[in-house]
Design a protein around this motif. Structure first.
Motif, PDB file in Angstrom:
ATOM      1  N   GLY A  14       9.095  -4.589  -0.666  1.00  0.00           N
ATOM      2  CA  GLY A  14       9.022  -3.797  -1.669  1.00  0.00           C
ATOM      3  C   GLY A  14       8.097  -4.054  -2.653  1.00  0.00           C
ATOM      4  N   GLY A  15       6.805  -4.476  -2.279  1.00  0.00           N
ATOM      5  CA  GLY A  15       5.860  -4.567  -3.237  1.00  0.00           C
ATOM      6  C   GLY A  15       4.651  -3.512  -3.203  1.00  0.00           C
ATOM      7  N   ILE A  16       4.041  -2.899  -4.323  1.00  0.00           N
ATOM      8  CA  ILE A  16       3.328  -1.950  -4.526  1.00  0.00           C
ATOM      9  C   ILE A  16       2.131  -2.406  -5.104  1.00  0.00           C
ATOM     10  N   ARG A  17       1.282  -2.969  -4.483  1.00  0.00           N
ATOM     11  CA  ARG A  17       0.012  -3.661  -4.683  1.00  0.00           C
ATOM     12  C   ARG A  17      -1.382  -2.872  -4.640  1.00  0.00           C
ATOM     13  N   LEU A  51      -4.562   5.253  -5.544  1.00  0.00           N
ATOM     14  CA  LEU A  51      -4.099   6.719  -5.644  1.00  0.00           C
ATOM     15  C   LEU A  51      -2.849   6.622  -5.456  1.00  0.00           C
ATOM     16  N   SER A  52      -2.370   5.687  -4.490  1.00  0.00           N
ATOM     17  CA  SER A  52      -0.812   5.444  -4.135  1.00  0.00           C
ATOM     18  C   SER A  52      -0.125   5.007  -5.297  1.00  0.00           C
ATOM     19  N   LYS A  53      -0.765   4.212  -6.114  1.00  0.00           N
ATOM     20  CA  LYS A  53      -0.142   3.845  -7.396  1.00  0.00           C
ATOM     21  C   LYS A  53       0.300   5.209  -8.243  1.00  0.00           C
ATOM     22  N   LYS A  54      -0.613   6.001  -8.481  1.00  0.00           N
ATOM     23  CA  LYS A  54      -0.354   7.267  -8.998  1.00  0.00           C
ATOM     24  C   LYS A  54       0.801   8.241  -8.523  1.00  0.00           C
ATOM     25  N   LEU A  81       1.084   1.963   0.451  1.00  0.00           N
ATOM     26  CA  LEU A  81      -0.010   2.923   0.611  1.00  0.00           C
ATOM     27  C   LEU A  81       0.590   4.358   1.305  1.00  0.00           C
ATOM     28  N   GLY A  82       1.869   4.293   2.015  1.00  0.00           N
ATOM     29  CA  GLY A  82       2.167   5.466   2.703  1.00  0.00           C
ATOM     30  C   GLY A  82       2.315   6.773   1.601  1.00  0.00           C
ATOM     31  N   PRO A  83       2.944   6.604   0.518  1.00  0.00           N
ATOM     32  CA  PRO A  83       2.558   7.754  -0.317  1.00  0.00           C
ATOM     33  C   PRO A  83       1.385   8.351  -0.601  1.00  0.00           C
ATOM     34  N   GLY A  84       0.273   7.505  -0.680  1.00  0.00           N
ATOM     35  CA  GLY A  84      -0.746   7.959  -1.066  1.00  0.00           C
ATOM     36  C   GLY A  84      -1.518   8.664   0.242  1.00  0.00           C
ATOM     37  N   ALA A  85      -1.290   7.863   1.382  1.00  0.00           N
ATOM     38  CA  ALA A  85      -1.818   8.471   2.662  1.00  0.00           C
ATOM     39  C   ALA A  85      -1.070   9.747   2.879  1.00  0.00           C
ATOM     40  N   ALA A  86       0.184   9.916   2.523  1.00  0.00           N
ATOM     41  CA  ALA A  86       0.672  11.455   2.854  1.00  0.00           C
ATOM     42  C   ALA A  86       0.150  12.417   1.778  1.00  0.00           C
ATOM     43  N   ARG A  87      -0.246  12.188   0.495  1.00  0.00           N
ATOM     44  CA  ARG A  87      -0.601  13.214  -0.237  1.00  0.00           C
ATOM     45  C   ARG A  87      -2.142  13.524   0.395  1.00  0.00           C
ATOM     46  N   VAL A  88      -2.748  12.507   0.603  1.00  0.00           N
ATOM     47  CA  VAL A  88      -4.312  12.578   1.152  1.00  0.00           C
ATOM     48  C   VAL A  88      -4.401  13.449   2.567  1.00  0.00           C
ATOM     49  N   LEU A  89      -3.450  13.431   3.493  1.00  0.00           N
ATOM     50  CA  LEU A  89      -3.383  13.770   4.864  1.00  0.00           C
ATOM     51  C   LEU A  89      -2.836  15.263   4.488  1.00  0.00           C
TER      52      LEU A  89
END
Length: 376
Positions: free
Chosen positions: A49-52, A66-69, A340-348
């Motif tokens: 559950g960590g967002i680091r 980016l993922s944090k945003k 990182l998944g949410p940021g990776a999804a945005r970029v891809l």
């Protein structure tokens, strides 16, 4: 068997796959998501559950920032409170040899724009007063904008919003075959499952620990390794720990309901074994009691294990796959996929839509393994 079609097919219903469905539907792509189990049931629902952002390798830091945003934006946009909180991330330094290394990391991350601090012993104890007075510490690093979320809630919340936007979500639909076809001079990728047949010009492999199996169906191999991590959950207690805390043997956080989640560093595992290892728990329990004596008589109420997909350099593969037009990878997150998944999804999704991506994906290309002789 009728063949269903869409602009894009996503394989994998974890945090990355569901965020891809969410992002792509917002860009008006018709989207089918295929999940072999239920949404979020595998690695994403079993994470720490960590967002680091802090203490990332330099190549990964821009994606983490980016993922944090993206996490902040999802917390505003989604109807469900998935318990995203920015309570900070504290890295404990328990040996003198770590001081110079982490001071250098802090300076490098600051130069990249991350708010992060090197803490002395007194500052660490002020932030974490329940830490044993018998433990010698040499400082810590702290990022106040890092945080946590509830793994059991967030993936389902993202999937629900993607579905509301029109994504076609298929649970209990295991991919058995992936093949490239040429139809009227155009490339199409056929995906077969135990139930159905699907076809699309674009397929994204976001299958987490099972990404290598999907990729192997195309006759290609990436140097993925499967590892297993463990979580112990204690009885709920009054709030005693605010930040997400990491140490040499694992990590911990206190959930909003008061339970402590105690994580064990990932270890290689054969196959896809998610059983829990009692020996690991006995070892790590003693270590946690040494760090936090108040835990000595605190009951453990449940445990679980989750699988993660690792690359040799421990950061992911994101972007076009080798040898097949229209096939993309978002895999090999090496235990960092929840963050990182949410940021990776945005970029891809930006790359697929022909936009300039927020983060350059060149360092995440599979080609780095080719130059190192790590691809068969």
């Amino acid at each position: 068997m009728r063949c269903q079609t869409a602009d894009i097919i996503i394989i994998g219903g974890g945090i990355t796959g569901c965020c891809l469905a969410y992002e792509l539907r917002k860009k008006s792509f018709s989207t089918i998501l295929l999940e072999k189990d239920t949404i979020g049931a595998a690695s994403s629902g079993r994470s720490g559950g960590g967002i680091r952002q802090q203490n990332r390798v330099p190549q990964e830091l821009p994606l983490a920032m980016l993922s944090k945003k993206v996490w902040q934006r999802m917390a505003r946009e989604l109807d469900t409170d998935f318990e995203y909180r920015q309570n900070g991330n504290l890295k404990l330094l328990l040996s003198e040899s770590e001081i110079r290394l982490y001071r250098e990391k802090v300076e490098r991350q600051r130069s990249a724009g991350l708010e992060v601090s090197f803490l002395n012993q007194k500052q660490v104890r002020e932030l974490l007063p329940v830490l044993s007075r018998d433990i010698e510490i040499f400082g810590g690093t702290y990022c106040p904008s890092d945080g946590t979320a509830n793994p059991l809630l967030v993936t389902k919340a993202v999937a629900a919003e993607a579905g509301r936007l029109g994504a076609d979500l298929h649970e209990h639909d295991t991919v058995t075959h992936v093949k490239k076809n040429r139809i009227n001079g155009k490339t199409a990728i056929n995906v077969k499952t135990g139930k159905n047949s699907y076809e699309s010009p674009v397929v994204i492999n976001a299958a987490g620990a099972w990404s290598g199996d999907i990729f192997n169906q195309l006759g290609m191999h990436l140097p993925f390794e499967i590892k297993r991590s463990h979580i112990l959950v204690t009885q709920a207690i009054l709030p005693v720990i605010k930040p997400f805390v990491s140490h040499p043997s694992g990590y911990m956080r206190q959930a909003l309901n008061g339970n402590l989640h105690l994580g064990v560093s990932s270890q290689p595992v054969s196959g896809f074994d998610t059983s829990t290892d009692v020996d690991i728990f006995e070892t790590i329990a003693g270590y946690y009691i040494k760090l936090f004596p108040f835990m000595e008589h605190l009951p453990i109420i449940r445990t679980w294990a989750g699988l993660t997909c690792w690359t040799p350099d421990a950061f992911p593969v994101i972007g076009p796959a080798p040898g097949m037009e229209g096939f993309y990878l978002a895999a090999g997150f090496s235990g960092h996929g929840f963050c990182l998944g949410p940021g990776a999804a945005r970029v891809l999704s930006q790359v697929i839509n022909g936009e300039q991506p927020d983060v350059d994906l060149e360092c995440f290309s599979w080609k780095r393994f080719l130059t190192r002789g790590q691809i068969k």
